[in-house]
Structures are given as structure tokens and as C-alpha cells.
Design an enzyme around this catalytic site. Structure first.
Site, PDB file in Angstrom:
ATOM      1  N   SER A 189      17.918  73.230 129.028  1.00 11.22           N
ATOM      2  CA  SER A 189      16.617  73.871 128.856  1.00 11.22           C
ATOM      3  C   SER A 189      15.573  73.203 129.731  1.00 11.22           C
ATOM      4  CB  SER A 189      16.197  73.792 127.384  1.00 11.22           C
ATOM      5  OG  SER A 189      14.997  74.507 127.205  1.00 11.22           O
ATOM      6  N   THR A 192      18.001  77.538 122.597  1.00 15.29           N
ATOM      7  CA  THR A 192      18.439  78.246 121.384  1.00 15.29           C
ATOM      8  C   THR A 192      19.303  79.448 121.761  1.00 15.29           C
ATOM      9  OG1 THR A 192      16.486  77.536 120.185  1.00 15.29           O
ATOM     10  CG2 THR A 192      17.658  79.429 119.299  1.00 15.29           C
ATOM     11  N   CYS A 238       8.232  66.081 104.198  1.00 19.54           N
ATOM     12  CA  CYS A 238       6.893  66.664 104.150  1.00 19.54           C
ATOM     13  C   CYS A 238       6.509  67.327 105.466  1.00 19.54           C
ATOM     14  CB  CYS A 238       5.873  65.581 103.839  1.00 19.54           C
ATOM     15  SG  CYS A 238       6.066  64.930 102.191  1.00 19.54           S
TER      16      CYS A 238
END
Lengths: 387, 211
Positions: free
Chosen positions: A204, A76, A326
Site C-alpha cells: 500500500s 484492504t 477504549c
């Protein structure tokens, strides 16, 4: 919740390899000093040497020079730094137009959206039903004020692997800086900056059985970028802060532990998983059938919803991920499945199985067996698909 | 155990009651859609003399709480008269399940809507219903009270994020006090569209976010 015995969510995070932990350990307890200059004390010089050895491993894995690789806190940060850093450096000189794809991971999409609020313009290149970038459309989007393009090596959800060489070629021809997010491909899909003209690469450690909170950014020599984190002169004066030396050492160890044989073993498991899950009626593969990560299987099961599937799997000790709304924090369906032209139902019913070092062949049997049962149970409850 | 759902929700998810179709149903209704990610169909068998629900079944496409709320409303409604069943609210459903996580409360709203829709379907069939009445701001407000703010699991009216509602020439405009890039902005927009879009005399629903 339930005891997890089969973990197939390796795209989210991988379990640390004990050998990585053993490699890191001395840099917490013995050689724990900060990296000092060559005129510092011995412990600090030793720490610095460990950091630079780790850097050489990471840079070497990308075919880069040591001074072209900096350590960060993860993908990130690397992506934020790459996109915002290049944008800040080039906006005053060249322009404010950026190209990306609609199926990028959140660090890329979040970074370009943040820049949009500051007056940058963002174009999204078309992708086909598999998630592959439309090269002609990419070419047509490039303008004189285009400063940067960010297109991933491989997709986080559907595993589609882009033709990065072709994309890089087009961008280089037009003098556009190219950033690629290799978070999910690094270690499994070869990428060498001596052969492919990429300018920035996000990597990463958390996806390759390395430690969390460690990532890196390859920055080709001469790439315009502004200093990301202000403070001291660490990481070639681009990212200040006390170096995470145990993390860097662990990251390097994680890279060294990956072998082509292991990747091949995972690929065979992936193929078996896909083949056998597609034997269930009303299923489809999401992503490209051959140009895909060796660790990724993503299947949509019609008439049933992903969170229910996830919970049923969890009850059986199996951990996976889904593109269902969901399941997401924002209650929004997978932007990747929607981005490749899938409808909401396909996104809600998508399940991502991602493999790692600690998965065993017999786990594929168990997962397939569980999925057969679960699909039967949930379809019996569902109002869909019965007429 | 960090279980997001109560024991009762899990019990109904694992062993839902009254699942399936009633082939000779007197009435049925479907709420939600596959696109929304949750959908429930309710089937009713009603005694014509007493208007009592003698049998009820449901089918559900959706997450665990959707399945569990579908299951619980069949238990709550069975044996009640349609007038009694109409009084059931999503709070009754959520409470009977031992509570729902805030982001899942909308599932109970959907299940109750399914039940009410089936009852309405029955009333229409039996000629128990009045003429179509023009939509009023009161009716819109009543429906907005069934849109859940996922941040807290209470409706958007009660949580005071509805700033303004206007109705003009079949166009409803709803202004929500929330930044357009809020985590749940798109979700709330979709829910409002769903609840108001089906009104017979509404042509368009516009949702604006300010804040």
C-alpha cells in the site's frame, strides 16, 4: 482538537511527500485521460505509458515481472482479493482449509472470517511471545486440503518481522499458496520474489508517504485466482475499473524516494525511543527486540491506560496510537497483544509510536520527556501499583 | 474543535478533584478491574451520628471519562448523607459533566457503582444492612439496567435489546437481540458478566446473542 506538532502514528497513515504530489499532479490536470489501448488517442496512450512505468517500478521493487503486479485501492482491497480470489479458485479443486496467524491485521482476519461463514475452515498458527510464527506448528497444520496461508511480513502494532523465507519454504514444499501482507514492511524490509517463493503480496502507498486509496497486489504468474471486480478488462482482466493513474504514479514515486540511509536514520531514532522509554519503571517492550520494523516502538506502561495517555500526549501536540479497548471502535483490546500472550492490562497500557520521514531526532527527546510527565500524572491517580 | 469530550470532562481529566487515598477511611470499594480497562476505587469518611459523607477520595485506572466521572462523583457526594448519596445515578454524573459520548457512558455507571459499593461497605461494617437475600429476576433486571448499550449510550433494558432473562439453579441466561458478530457484542457480554457474576448465589452467567 489540539495542534499536532509531533506525529508518531505513521503506521496508520503517513503524510504525503510533496515530491509525490508533484509527480501526481500532471496526471490530474494535463495527462488526465484514461489509459487507452495503443490504438487510442495520444493523451490516452501517454496516460497508459505512465501507468505502465509506475507498474514497472512497483514490480521491480519486489523483483517481480510487470505483468505480475496489479494496482488496487489499497491494502484492504489487495488482501480481500488475494484471499477470497484464491479461495474461490481452489475450493472446487483442492479444498477449503486456510491457515493464518492470530495477530494479522483486520483485512486478513476479516477475509478469512467471511470465508469461514461460507464453509471454509481456518486454522491459526501459534505465535510466540514476540509474535513470531511457530514454524513446527505451521508445518503440522498443513493438510491435503490446505489451499492457502496468509502470514504477514511485519506486524502493524508490535512491528515484529517474520522469517518470511522460512515460512514460504515450508508452504512451497507442501504446495500451499502463500499470501503475505507487506503493508507495514514494504519499502523498509526487503522482500524479493526471485529469492522467496511468495505467491501473493499486499502493498500500500499510504504507509510510505504515498497517496491514500492506492495499493497493489503481486500475483505470481500462474497463481490460481478469480477475477475480483467485474467490469472491463483492466489490470490483466483481474480488477475492472478506470485506473487511478495519478495514484499509481504517486505510489511509484513514493517507492523511489525511500533510501536505505533514511531507513537507517529511522532505525536509530526507534532505538533511542525504545531505550529511553524503557528507562521509565514498570514498562516493557511489545514485539521482538531485534526482528522488528525500523519504524516501530511499542511499549506497555503498567498501572495506566492507553486512552488517557493518548489524550495527555494530544494535549502536548503528540499523536500516537494505543492497543487499549477504549480507543478501539469495538471497545476491544488489541488482538495482537492478547495474541502474543499478553493480558488485557498490558494491551490497555500499550502505546505504539511509529516513525516516518518527517520525524526529527529532537522529537524523540520531546516524546520521552512528555511520557515521563504523563506516566507520573496518571500513576498518581491510579489505584494500581501502590502496594 | 472536534473534541469528543465536554469542557467539563476535560477540566476534570486535567485536574481531577479529591484524588488519592483516605488512609483512615471508614469504608472503601473498588469496581471494575485492570482486565476491563477501567477501575475505580472510592474511599469514604462518614460522620457516625449524621451518616453524612465528610470526606471522599477516589483513584482511577482508565480513560479520560473514567477519571472525570470518578472526580465528579466525589464532588456530587461530598457533604451528602449516605441515603442522599445512594440516590445519585449515572445520569446525574454524566449530566454534571456536560454529557458523555455514548460509548463512554459505562464509565459513569462504574463510578456510581464505586460510590454505592463504598456506601454498602460502610453499611455492612456498621451493621446497617439486612441479611443476604436470594437473587431474584427483579434484582437481575435492576443490574442489567446498569449495562450500557455503547451504540446509543443508554442501558440495554431501556433500548429493548434484552429479549429474555431466565434464572434457574443459580444459572442466569440472558438473550440479547443483536448479531453475535456485532461490533459491540463482546463488550456487552463482558459487561453483563461483570454485573451479574458477583452476585453471591449466582454460579454461572450465560449470554446468548440472536439476531
Amino acid at each position: 482538537m489540539f495542534e499536532t506538532t509531533i506525529y508518531m502514528d505513521n503506521a496508520a497513515v503517513t503524510r504525503l511527500d510533496e515530491r509525490v504530489w508533484e509527480a501526481m499532479r500532471p496526471y490530474y490536470f494535463d495527462t488526465f485521460a484514461v489509459a487507452t489501448s495503443q490504438f487510442g488517442y495520444s493523451l490516452g496512450i501517454e496516460a497508459r505509458e505512465a501507468l505502465e512505468r509506475a507498474r514497472a517500478v512497483l514490480a521491480g521493487a519486489l523483483g517481480a515481472g510487470d505483468e505480475e503486479f496489479i494496482f488496487t485501492s489499497g491494502d484492504t482491497e489487495s488482501t480481500n482479493m488475494a484471499i477470497k480470489g484464491v479461495a474461490a479458485a481452489l475450493a472446487p479443486k483442492k479444498g477449503r482449509h486456510i491457515i493464518t496467524s492470530p495477530i494479522e491485521d483486520f483485512p486478513v482476519l476479516g477475509s478469512v472470517k467471511a470465508l469461514e461463514k461460507q464453509g471454509f475452515e481456518v486454522s491459526y498458527v501459534k505465535v510466540d511471545e514476540y509474535g513470531l510464527v511457530d514454524l513446527d506448528h505451521l508445518r503440522s497444520l498443513i493438510r491435503p486440503d490446505t489451499i492457502l496461508a496468509s502470514i504477514q511480513v511485519a506486524n502493524q502494532e508490535i512491528g515484529t518481522v517474520q522469517d518470511i523465507a522460512a515460512i514460504a519454504g515450508i508452504l512451497k514444499e507442501h504446495g500451499v499458496i502463500f499470501h503475505t501482507d507487506a503493508t507495514h514492511a514494504f519499502g523498509r524490509v526487503p522482500l524479493d520474489v526471485r529469492q522467496v517463493p511468495v505467491d501473493l503480496i499486499t502493498v500500500s502507498a499510504h504507509t510510505i508517504h504515498g497517496p491514500r486509496g492506492v495499493g497493489g497486489l503481486y500475483i505470481r504468474k500462474g497463481t490460481p485466482i478469480v477475477k475480483w471486480m467485474d467490469g472491463g478488462f483492466h489490470e490483466f482482466n483481474l480488477r475492472a475499473g478506470v485506473e487511478n493513474i495519478p495514484g499509481a504514479v504517486g505510489f511509484a514515486k513514493a517507492v523511489e524516494l525511500i533510501t536505505p540511509e533514511e531507513t537507517e536514520r529511522l532505525r536509530r531514532m526507534r532505538d533511542a525511543l525504545i531505550e529511553r522509554l524503557l528507562e521509565i519503571p514498570h514498562t516493557r517492550l511489545n514485539g521482538h527486540p531485534s526482528r522488528r520494523l525500523p519504524t516501530n516502538a511499542n511499549i506497555s506502561f503498567r498501572f495506566i491506560e492507553g486512552e488517557s495517555i493518548l489524550l495527555q500526549l494530544d494535549m502536548r501536540g503528540i499523536a500516537v496510537s494505543t492497543g487499549s479497548a477504549c480507543f478501539s471502535r469495538s471497545l476491544e483490546a488489541s488482538h495482537v497483544i492478547l495474541g502474543i500472550g499478553g493480558d488485557h492490562e498490558r494491551a490497555h497500557g500499550s502505546v505504539r509510536f511509529t516513525l516516518g520521514r518527517f520525524n526529527r531526532e529532537e522529537e524523540v527527546d520531546k516524546v520521552v520527556e512528555a511520557m515521563h510527565e504523563i506516566v507520573e500524572v496518571l500513576r498518581a491517580i491510579s489505584p494500581l501499583g501502590k502496594d | 474543535m472536534p473534541l469528543p469530550y465536554s469542557e467539563i470532562v476535560m477540566e476534570h481529566f486535567k485536574r481531577p478533584r479529591n484524588v488519592g487515598r483516605l488512609e483512615d477511611a471508614d469504608a472503601k470499594a473498588t469496581e471494575g478491574s485492570p482486565a476491563c480497562g477501567d477501575m475505580v476505587t472510592v474511599y469514604l469518611k462518614v460522620d457516625e451520628a449524621t451518616h453524612r459523607i465528610t470526606d471522599i477520595k477516589f483513584e482511577s485506572y482508565g480513560c479520560a471519562s473514567n477519571i472525570a466521572t470518578g472526580s465528579i462523583i466525589t464532588e456530587l457526594a461530598k457533604g451528602k448523607t449516605i441515603e442522599e448519596a445512594k440516590q445519585l445515578t449515572w445520569k446525574d454524573a454524566a449530566e454534571a459533566l456536560g454529557g458523555l459520548p455514548p460509548v463512554k457512558v459505562h464509565c459513569s455507571v462504574l463510578a456510581i457503582d464505586g460510590l454505592r459499593g463504598a456506601i454498602q461497605n460502610y453499611e455492612e461494617k456498621k451493621g446497617l444492612i439486612k441479611e443476604k437475600v436470594p437473587t431474584t429476576l427483579e434484582e437481575i433486571n435492576r443490574r442489567l439496567k446498569r449495562v450500557v448499550n455503547p451504540v446509543v449510550g443508554l442501558d440495554i433494558v431501556r433500548t429493548k435489546i434484552v429479549k429474555e432473562v431466565t434464572l434457574e439453579d443459580g444459572v442466569v441466561r440472558v438473550t440479547i437481540d443483536m448479531p453475535a458478530d456485532h461490533l459491540f457484542a463482546n463488550n456487552i457480554r463482558d459487561e453483563i458478566m461483570e454485573k451479574l457474576g458477583t452476585l453471591w448465589d449466582i454460579q454461572r452467567v450465560e449470554v446468548e446473542f440472536v439476531g
